[in-house]
Design an enzyme around this catalytic site. Structure first.
Site, mmCIF file in Angstrom:
data_model
loop_
_atom_site.group_PDB
_atom_site.id
_atom_site.type_symbol
_atom_site.label_atom_id
_atom_site.label_comp_id
_atom_site.label_asym_id
_atom_site.label_seq_id
_atom_site.Cartn_x
_atom_site.Cartn_y
_atom_site.Cartn_z
ATOM 1 N N SER A 1 169.905 86.053 53.784
ATOM 2 C CA SER A 1 170.602 84.784 53.546
ATOM 3 C C SER A 1 171.235 84.740 52.157
ATOM 4 C CB SER A 1 169.636 83.613 53.702
ATOM 5 O OG SER A 1 169.200 83.560 55.038
ATOM 6 N N PHE A 2 170.627 85.436 51.212
ATOM 7 C CA PHE A 2 171.169 85.461 49.854
ATOM 8 C C PHE A 2 172.594 86.024 49.827
ATOM 9 C CE2 PHE A 2 171.534 87.133 45.495
ATOM 10 C CZ PHE A 2 171.129 86.018 44.779
ATOM 11 N N HIS B 1 159.959 83.045 45.846
ATOM 12 C CA HIS B 1 161.177 83.752 46.281
ATOM 13 C C HIS B 1 161.985 82.879 47.259
ATOM 14 C CE1 HIS B 1 163.537 87.371 46.782
ATOM 15 N NE2 HIS B 1 163.474 87.243 48.086
ATOM 16 N N THR C 1 155.149 83.366 47.507
ATOM 17 C CA THR C 1 155.746 83.275 46.167
ATOM 18 C C THR C 1 156.898 82.274 46.174
ATOM 19 O OG1 THR C 1 157.417 84.946 46.583
ATOM 20 C CG2 THR C 1 155.259 85.745 45.875
ATOM 21 N N ILE D 1 162.012 81.735 55.492
ATOM 22 C CA ILE D 1 160.656 81.263 55.838
ATOM 23 C C ILE D 1 159.777 81.387 54.600
ATOM 24 C CG2 ILE D 1 158.692 81.575 57.402
ATOM 25 C CD1 ILE D 1 160.715 82.838 59.418
HETATM 26 N N1 INI Z 1 166.237 86.580 53.297
HETATM 27 C C1 INI Z 1 166.270 85.717 54.327
HETATM 28 O O1 INI Z 1 167.307 85.564 54.975
HETATM 29 N N2 INI Z 1 165.146 85.008 54.671
HETATM 30 C C2 INI Z 1 163.982 85.135 53.978
HETATM 31 O O2 INI Z 1 162.995 84.463 54.356
HETATM 32 C C3 INI Z 1 163.927 86.035 52.891
HETATM 33 N N3 INI Z 1 162.703 86.195 52.140
HETATM 34 O O3 INI Z 1 161.767 85.435 52.352
HETATM 35 O O4 INI Z 1 162.590 87.102 51.316
HETATM 36 C C4 INI Z 1 165.102 86.765 52.562
HETATM 37 N N4 INI Z 1 165.105 87.637 51.553
HETATM 38 C C5 INI Z 1 166.120 88.646 51.372
HETATM 39 C C6 INI Z 1 167.300 88.123 50.566
HETATM 40 O O5 INI Z 1 168.062 87.217 51.322
HETATM 41 C C7 INI Z 1 168.220 89.270 50.118
HETATM 42 O O6 INI Z 1 168.749 89.911 51.257
HETATM 43 C C8 INI Z 1 167.524 90.319 49.265
HETATM 44 O O7 INI Z 1 166.830 89.717 48.209
HETATM 45 C C9 INI Z 1 168.551 91.329 48.690
HETATM 46 O O8 INI Z 1 169.492 90.655 47.852
#
Ligand code: INI
Length: 185
Positions: free
Chosen positions: A76-77, A108, A106, A102
């Site tokens: 999602s990031f 995060h 932590t 979800i």
């Molecule tokens: N990305 C998600 O879409 N949902 C999550 O719950 C999640 N958690 O919990 O870590 C998540 N992390 C990955 C993030 O979106 C990046 O793809 C990653 O950090 C690389 O930049």
């Protein structure tokens, strides 16, 4: 059907008949409309049914699968940067975002949610492109599953409905703007 769902309360047409006001209402018609869907691979057991819900809903409302471009990103990031590029291309009437964040042990979760959602909102405003929020943010896996096609509906489908409506609203607004320009000129 969820009685609290705003899509069910289509009172606008009776308002329009009874009053003299100019009213712009987005009809739920997806024909002749180009959609991009940006979907996160992270938590794909949730994002896959959300994507299916979004595509099915567009097609059920008269859209053509050939007019839908699906972009896969890691998580999602990464959704906002893909949205920015798509919106700047001016090839799409609306962009639908799909992700599932979800909560873990932590903080995060908070960073991923905040950046994804504020990024999407900023790009939508900067590019005047409707970018719809089909990213679900939940405390538990069960809540995420419920929102991807079981008890609490399908948030991908809801985002697609909102996208269809917003395309029509934007067309209505620019049509009104052209009319006003002609009158003024
Ligand atoms: N990305 C998600 O879409 N949902 C999550 O719950 C999640 N958690 O919990 O870590 C998540 N992390 C990955 C993030 O979106 C990046 O793809 C990653 O950090 C690389 O930049």
């Amino acid at each position: 059907m969820n009685p609290l769902c705003y899509h069910n309360d289509r009172w606008e047409s009776s308002f329009n008949r009874e009053r003299m006001a100019n009213v712009i209402v987005g009809k739920l018609n997806a024909s002749n409309t180009k959609f991009a869907i940006v979907v996160a691979r992270f938590n794909s057991f949730v994002t896959k049914p959300l994507l299916e819900g979004a595509v099915d809903t567009i097609v059920q409302h008269g859209g053509d699968e050939k007019d839908i471009t699906v972009v896969h990103v890691p998580g999602s990031f990464e959704i906002p940067i893909a949205c920015k590029s798509l919106a700047e291309s001016k090839k799409y009437d609306a962009i639908i975002t799909i992700g599932a964040v979800i909560r873990g042990d932590t903080d995060h979760y908070d960073y991923v949610c905040q950046n994804a959602i504020s990024g999407i909102s900023q790009i939508s405003l900067e590019t005047s492109t409707p970018i719809l929020l089909g990213i679900i943010t939940t405390n538990t896996i069960e809540q995420a599953i419920e929102r991807s096609g079981s008890k609490a509906g399908n948030k991908g489908s809801d985002a697609a409905i909102a996208a269809i409506e917003m395309v029509q609203v934007m067309r209505g607004i620019s049509g009104e703007a052209n009319k006003l320009k002609k009158v003024a000129g």
